[in-house]
Structures are given as structure tokens and as C-alpha cells.
Write a protein that holds these residues in place. Structure first.
Motif, short mmCIF file in Angstrom:
data_model
loop_
_atom_site.label_atom_id
_atom_site.label_comp_id
_atom_site.label_asym_id
_atom_site.label_seq_id
_atom_site.Cartn_x
_atom_site.Cartn_y
_atom_site.Cartn_z
N ARG A 192 31.19 50.79 54.27
CA ARG A 192 32.45 51.29 53.72
C ARG A 192 32.97 52.38 54.64
N ILE A 193 34.19 52.21 55.13
CA ILE A 193 34.81 53.19 56.02
C ILE A 193 35.92 53.90 55.24
N ILE A 194 35.80 55.21 55.16
CA ILE A 194 36.80 56.03 54.46
C ILE A 194 37.69 56.70 55.50
N LEU A 248 47.98 59.11 55.70
CA LEU A 248 47.91 57.89 56.49
C LEU A 248 48.65 56.76 55.78
N THR A 249 49.17 55.83 56.55
CA THR A 249 49.81 54.65 55.98
C THR A 249 48.85 53.47 56.01
N PRO A 267 42.61 59.37 50.47
CA PRO A 267 41.85 58.53 51.39
C PRO A 267 42.30 57.07 51.28
N LEU A 268 42.06 56.31 52.33
CA LEU A 268 42.22 54.86 52.32
C LEU A 268 40.86 54.26 52.66
N ILE A 269 40.43 53.26 51.90
CA ILE A 269 39.07 52.76 52.02
C ILE A 269 39.09 51.28 52.38
N ASN A 270 38.35 50.93 53.43
CA ASN A 270 38.17 49.53 53.83
C ASN A 270 36.70 49.26 54.05
N ILE A 299 38.52 59.05 60.75
CA ILE A 299 37.37 58.55 59.99
C ILE A 299 36.69 59.73 59.29
N GLU A 300 36.72 59.72 57.99
CA GLU A 300 36.07 60.79 57.23
C GLU A 300 34.60 60.50 56.97
N LYS A 301 34.30 59.22 56.68
CA LYS A 301 32.92 58.90 56.32
C LYS A 301 32.68 57.41 56.50
#
Length: 409
Positions: free
Chosen positions: A373-375, A383-384, A320-323, A351-353
Motif C-alpha cells: 500500500r502506497i500512501i 495532490l490530484t 492522503p491518496l492511497i493506491n 510518498i508518505e508511507k
């Protein structure tokens, strides 16, 4: 048994719920069949323009209630529950077979009719009024539903078809279809999912015929509403109907997993979420996978018959990438579902969560800030950082432009 009640919803039908001029009788012989005339998946939906929404060959003028997005419109007509070998199709067919085999009429024909091709576009009257849902009920809110306009919407439940099917003369039926609700974002929630609605109505004779001294029992009384029954039903009728529903669902769950109103009728209704059943039965971890076109997912459910054993084999687990995103809310009219819908529209199934991490009220200005928090995680590839950054930036800009928030980016 706990799982059984998780999926169960009981509805006791009032004598006054429908017009007394309409008499509901036994199911006509020609109606005892599965209606599979689905909304064609290749009949596209166009993006909302300034004036109208074009959907399934019809045009709906937009107004102040219109909130359906292009992303949601793209799901209409996919009919996953009618796609052969799809896990949702397997669950639907298993339930159908159970009811066809175990519930028969006097002539040995199936008691329950199945309708799995009804249009997901319904009127507000069908979705709410016909079910006696009050005008001020919270379930009608724009924040929770997808409206084409004030009069038309994407159905929020298959119960939207109960009134019409009962008035067509049906006493026992299953209605299956895609339903639409604005909701949170995680691995078990999706704005489009699939329900199966079951309804069974009983006349006085049908309900009490097997009861000793049942000739003197009645369906209705002039009583008062209690925690156990409506004001018009006798306690004997309610107990028998609840017992019947419990038996039906117990048999159905055992079979799968192993060990709106009528005149002079009483009955039950239940609703099953097909995704939730399939996730448990096949060990599917993420609800987004049901929309996957990846052959590695779909081919796992192809087999010689609908009862073949399937245990989902996960695809490669991509990282995952988290922002995070923070902003000041514009006013009391802000809705979290508006933000979730915006995130889904821009990020789609990447978007997973989305999780609300923090809510802060400034002690002086009284302004309220949210931090989410967007996962990000693609179910089928890695994903890059660059593509996630572009999506996240688009979400920030759209939140300011569309929701009126003040960014703390």
C-alpha cells in the motif's frame, strides 16, 4: 531515562584495534575548535551515467556495486545541519554549546572538538573495516547502503570518521553530518538523516586518577570476553567508562529536554539522530518536513538565540491518496529496500508511507506475491488523482522493468 538509552551506543576501545605504532595524546590546542568547512551545497551532483558518477567535484567509476540514485545524489551537499535557524542546526548548536560549556581542559579551553563539514563520501574501509566490521557482516549489504562503487560509498554513519580523527591525535570530539541508508518508508524514516557522533578516550591516569588507591588499577588484562566487557579490558575500567558515558548523556538530555580504537586507551562513543531529537523537542510529525523549503515551516525556528522555545505549528493537513500495487517476485534475490528505493526515486517526497499489506505463496507454483500500500501525501499542497495516477503507473512500469517483477496490476 528510557529516552536516554534509546539514543545511546557504547563502544569500548581495544588496545589492538589500531596500530600500536600510533600514540594518541591530548588534543592539540590548535585542534580545539569547530570545523565548519562544509561541502558546498551548490556544487552539484550529476545523475549516474553508464560509466561514472560525478559527485562533489570527483568522478567515481561505476561497477556491479553501484546503486546510488539521482534522487539521493540530489541531497548530497545540502548540509541542513549547517543551515542557520534550521531545526537540525538548532539541535546541533545546542549540543555543541553544552559540550563547550561543561567539558573543559586544564587550560579552560573546550575539551571536545566539533567537526561538522566532513565529506559524506567515504571509502568502504572507513565505513566498515576501520570499525572492525567483518567482511560478511549484514550491515555491509548493498540492500542497506548506497555505494558509488566497490570502494566508495555514502557514509552510513558518522562513525566512518572515528579512525581518522583518533589518528589525528584527538581524544575527545563530536562529528556531525548527513548519513545515508536504504530503509523503509514512513514518517520517521528517510534515506538521508543526520547524526552526531561523540567519542571520548581516557588514558590510565585520566581514568583512575580520582579513584582511591587507583595507582594499582590497569586498563587492560589478559582475560576473556564476557557479556559485560571485551577480553582485553579490566572490569574496573569498563565500569568507570560506562558510568562516565551515562553521566555525559544524562546531563546532555537534561540540558536539551529539561528535568574505532587507540593505543593504551579506553573510551566510549555515542550516536545521536538529530531528526529524532528535533521531532521530539519541537513536535515535528513528519521527517520529510526537514527538507521543506516552505517558509511556513522554516520561519517557525527563527529566534533570538538557539534556546528559544519552539512548538511546531502544523501546516494545513492535506488529504492522503492511497493506491495498492501487487506483483510476483522474480527470485530470492529480490529486496524490499530495492522496491522502496524505486518508489522514492519516482515519487520523491510525495510518498508518505509504504506498507507491505500481504505476502502470498502460490501452493502449486511456489511463486511469492507481495502487495504494498502506497500512501501519497504532499506536505504543502493537495495532490490530484491524475498526478498520483501518473506516478503510480510509473512505479508499476519501473518495478517490472528494473526489478524484474511480474505485475498483478
Amino acid at each position: 531515562m528510557a529516552m536516554l538509552w534509546k539514543f545511546m551506543r557504547v563502544a569500548k576501545y581495544s588496545k589492538t584495534a589500531l596500530s600500536s605504532k600510533v600514540k594518541v595524546r591530548g588534543i592539540p590546542t590548535h585542534s580545539r575548535h569547530s570545523s565548519s568547512k562544509s561541502v558546498p551545497s551548490d556544487f552539484g551532483a550529476s545523475a549516474p551515467c553508464s560509466n561514472t558518477v560525478e559527485l562533489l567535484g570527483k568522478s567515481y567509476p561505476q561497477d556491479d556495486y553501484s546503486n546510488v540514485t539521482e534522487k539521493i545524489l540530489s541531497k548530497v551537499g545540502k548540509n541542513l545541519h549547517n543551515r542557520k535557524h534550521h531545526p537540525l542546526w538548532l539541535i546541533k548548536e545546542q549540543v555543541k554549546e553544552h559540550f563547550y560549556k561543561h567539558y573543559l581542559g586544564r587550560r579552560g579551553t573546550p575539551l571536545f572538538s566539533v567537526y561538522d563539514g566532513l565529506s559524506p563520501v567515504v571509502t568502504v574501509q572507513q565505513n566498515f573495516d576501520s570499525l572492525l566490521i567483518p567482511q560478511n557482516h549484514a550491515s555491509r549489504r548493498k540492500e542497506d547502503n548506497y555505494y558509488l562503487n566497490r570502494d566508495h560509498m555514502l557514509r552510513a554513519h558518522t562513525s566512518a570518521h572515528q579512525w581518522d580523527l583518533i589518528h589525528s591525535g584527538l581524544d575527545a570530539f563530536l562529528a556531525v553530518g548527513d548519513v545515508y541508508r536504504r530503509d523503509t518508508i514512513d514518517n520517521t524514516h528517510y534515506p538521508v538523516f543526520h547524526q552526531m557522533e561523540g567519542v571520548r578516550l581516557f588514558s590510565c591516569h585520566e581514568l583512575f586518577s580520582s579513584i582511591k588507591d587507583g595507582e594499582g588499577l590497569q586498563l587492560f588484562e589478559r582475560g576473556h570476553r564476557t557479556a559485560h566487557k571485551q577480553e582485553c579490558h579490566t572490569m574496573e575500567a569498563v565500569r568507570l567508562v560506562e558510568f562516565n558515558l551515562k553521566q555525559v548523556l544524562t546531563k546532555l538530555m537534561t540540558h536539551i529536554f529539561g528535568d574505532a580504537g587507540a593505543h593504551d586507551k579506553i573510551g566510549w562513543a555515542f550516536g545521536l539522530g538529530l531528526e529524532r531529537l528535533a521531532m521530539i523537542l519541537y513536535d515535528i510529525p513528519d521527517i520529510r518536513l526537514f527538507w521543506s523549503e516552505d517558509e511556513r515551516f522554516l520561519k517557525q525556528f527563527i529566534g533570538p538565540h538557539i534556546w528559544h522555545k519552539v512548538k511546531f505549528q502544523p501546516l494545513s493537513r492535506y488529504p492522503p491518496l492511497i493506491n495498492d500495487i501487487s506483483f510476483w517476485l522474480p527470485s530470492e534475490t529480490y529486496s524490499q529496500n530495492d522496491f522502496y528505493d524505486l518508489v522514492r526515486t519516482i515519487g520523491g517526497d510525495l510518498i508518505e508511507k509504504v506498507v507491505l499489506l500481504d505476502e502470498f505463496a502460490h501452493p502449486k507454483t511456489k511463486k511469492v506475491s507481495h502487495c504494498y500500500r502506497i500512501i501519497y501525501r504532499h506536505p504543502e499542497r493537495t495532490l490530484t488523482q491524475d498526478e498520483v495516477h501518473r506516478i503510480h503507473q510509473a512505479i508499476e512500469e519501473s518495478a517490472v522493468r528494473e526489478l524484474g517483477v511480474e505485475g498483478r496490476f
